[in-house]
Design a protein around this motif. Sequence first.
Motif, PDB file in Angstrom:
ATOM      1  N   LEU A  56       1.005  -1.153  -0.065  1.00 10.92           N
ATOM      2  CA  LEU A  56      -0.157  -0.017  -0.015  1.00 10.92           C
ATOM      3  C   LEU A  56       0.941   1.271   0.069  1.00 10.92           C
ATOM      4  O   LEU A  56       1.596   1.531   0.784  1.00 10.92           O
ATOM      5  CB  LEU A  56      -0.897   0.096   1.352  1.00 10.92           C
ATOM      6  CG  LEU A  56      -1.928   1.119   1.323  1.00 10.92           C
ATOM      7  CD1 LEU A  56      -2.935   1.006   0.268  1.00 10.92           C
ATOM      8  CD2 LEU A  56      -2.663   1.094   2.611  1.00 10.92           C
ATOM      9  N   ARG A  58       1.301   5.649  -1.995  1.00 14.22           N
ATOM     10  CA  ARG A  58       0.575   6.684  -2.615  1.00 14.22           C
ATOM     11  C   ARG A  58      -0.068   6.258  -4.116  1.00 14.22           C
ATOM     12  O   ARG A  58      -1.176   6.687  -4.355  1.00 14.22           O
ATOM     13  CB  ARG A  58       1.262   8.085  -2.695  1.00 14.22           C
ATOM     14  CG  ARG A  58       1.283   8.490  -1.383  1.00 14.22           C
ATOM     15  CD  ARG A  58       2.191  10.027  -1.328  1.00 14.22           C
ATOM     16  NE  ARG A  58       2.355  10.433  -0.302  1.00 14.22           N
ATOM     17  CZ  ARG A  58       2.927  10.338   0.933  1.00 14.22           C
ATOM     18  NH1 ARG A  58       3.838   9.218   1.044  1.00 14.22           N
ATOM     19  NH2 ARG A  58       3.050  11.089   1.995  1.00 14.22           N
ATOM     20  N   LEU A  61      -2.983   3.894  -3.613  1.00 15.59           N
ATOM     21  CA  LEU A  61      -4.046   4.602  -3.052  1.00 15.59           C
ATOM     22  C   LEU A  61      -4.810   5.618  -4.199  1.00 15.59           C
ATOM     23  O   LEU A  61      -6.062   5.502  -4.550  1.00 15.59           O
ATOM     24  CB  LEU A  61      -3.643   5.552  -2.049  1.00 15.59           C
ATOM     25  CG  LEU A  61      -3.566   5.076  -0.820  1.00 15.59           C
ATOM     26  CD1 LEU A  61      -3.126   6.234   0.305  1.00 15.59           C
ATOM     27  CD2 LEU A  61      -5.069   4.721  -0.138  1.00 15.59           C
ATOM     28  N   LEU A  82     -10.135   8.719   3.274  1.00 18.52           N
ATOM     29  CA  LEU A  82      -8.869   8.865   3.874  1.00 18.52           C
ATOM     30  C   LEU A  82      -8.600   9.026   5.461  1.00 18.52           C
ATOM     31  O   LEU A  82      -7.707   8.420   6.053  1.00 18.52           O
ATOM     32  CB  LEU A  82      -7.783   9.753   2.796  1.00 18.52           C
ATOM     33  CG  LEU A  82      -7.685   9.435   1.591  1.00 18.52           C
ATOM     34  CD1 LEU A  82      -7.018  10.513   0.804  1.00 18.52           C
ATOM     35  CD2 LEU A  82      -6.945   8.280   1.230  1.00 18.52           C
ATOM     36  N   LEU A 103       0.727   4.724   5.634  1.00 20.44           N
ATOM     37  CA  LEU A 103       0.089   5.679   5.578  1.00 20.44           C
ATOM     38  C   LEU A 103       0.758   6.892   6.147  1.00 20.44           C
ATOM     39  O   LEU A 103       0.157   8.039   6.296  1.00 20.44           O
ATOM     40  CB  LEU A 103      -1.545   5.776   5.834  1.00 20.44           C
ATOM     41  CG  LEU A 103      -2.009   4.496   4.921  1.00 20.44           C
ATOM     42  CD1 LEU A 103      -3.847   4.598   5.257  1.00 20.44           C
ATOM     43  CD2 LEU A 103      -1.856   4.855   3.397  1.00 20.44           C
TER      44      LEU A 103
END
Length: 344
Positions: A56, A58, A61, A82, A103
């Motif tokens: 995972l 950016r 995402l 988010l 994240l």
Amino acid sequence: MASKRGGMRTTGEVLEWWLSRIEGDRTRSEKYRASMGSLMRRHVLPRLGRVAVRRLDRVTLDDKLVFPMHQVLAPRTVQKALQGMRQAFRMAETQGRIEDNPLVGTTFRDFYKGKLRPKPAALSRVDLPALVQHLVQVFNREPAKGMLPLMMLAHGTRIAETVAARWGHISLDERVWVIPEANTKSRREHVLPLTPQVVGLLGRYREALPDARLKTAWVFPVRGGAGLALTSAHALMREVSGRQWTSHDLRKLMRSSLADIGVDHMVGELLINHALGVTTETYLTRDAMERRREALERWHARLDECGFADAHGVNVAAPAFLQSAAAPVLARDCAVSCVSTWGG
């Protein structure tokens, strides 16, 4: 890399675990728990549920979640998704359920540079006379349907706070409505003075309730004795408004109208239970209740000008600070002077 201790290897595992925690957390509002659960299960999990935590980033995402969501949903909804993901991964990392949080440092602004504009209000000041007359007609025809929107318009309360009201929260002797901290978004007790208009409205409402519902603790009971559910309250608002406005539009209209009748900005914020900061709240502490009472007297006199008196049935003289030097004017006898653009 996923933690060997926690065994959470996919984004879906992290989010489902987090949802199980917040949905059982009574310190969070029912509305937040329901909306976040729906958002995650309808939009986030189908797109990212199978993505490994270690993969995972950016790019993933943006490709799998943010860009597709932007095609069908408002920017603020994407932002909320988010925010929920960031909370979930931060909690999982804190508890050692994942080894690294992918994240960290990720924000909505990494993906969106436009302005986040507030949703425009469906009701404006010029709609007030027609709106009040419509709500009064609904109340006089079916008090159980008209009481909720009238109480919200009269006090600027949130719908979740209002439907949670119990008769034990209302003191006619002290003329106050106390909203416990457990029922408020701010998680602090909120005390609202009751004007003669609202006391009269409550009296007429109680007289109209069936005996079985009068015996319950809830101000807004349903058949069987339970309190009105939040989902049912929203459905009631859709019915009463014809889907032209929402419960939050009533709150926004009340707040925006306070300045028109001379209510100080800080008092208006205090009245609708917005946080003002420690310094400001300390300054207002000594006479906060008196300021709230005066503001509500002004506001309910304005509502009387629009026909509110036909619902509460009380002949209330306009507050002294609103009367002209020539002669006192009874609030229910004031003429409506605005033209509405809302059809009612």
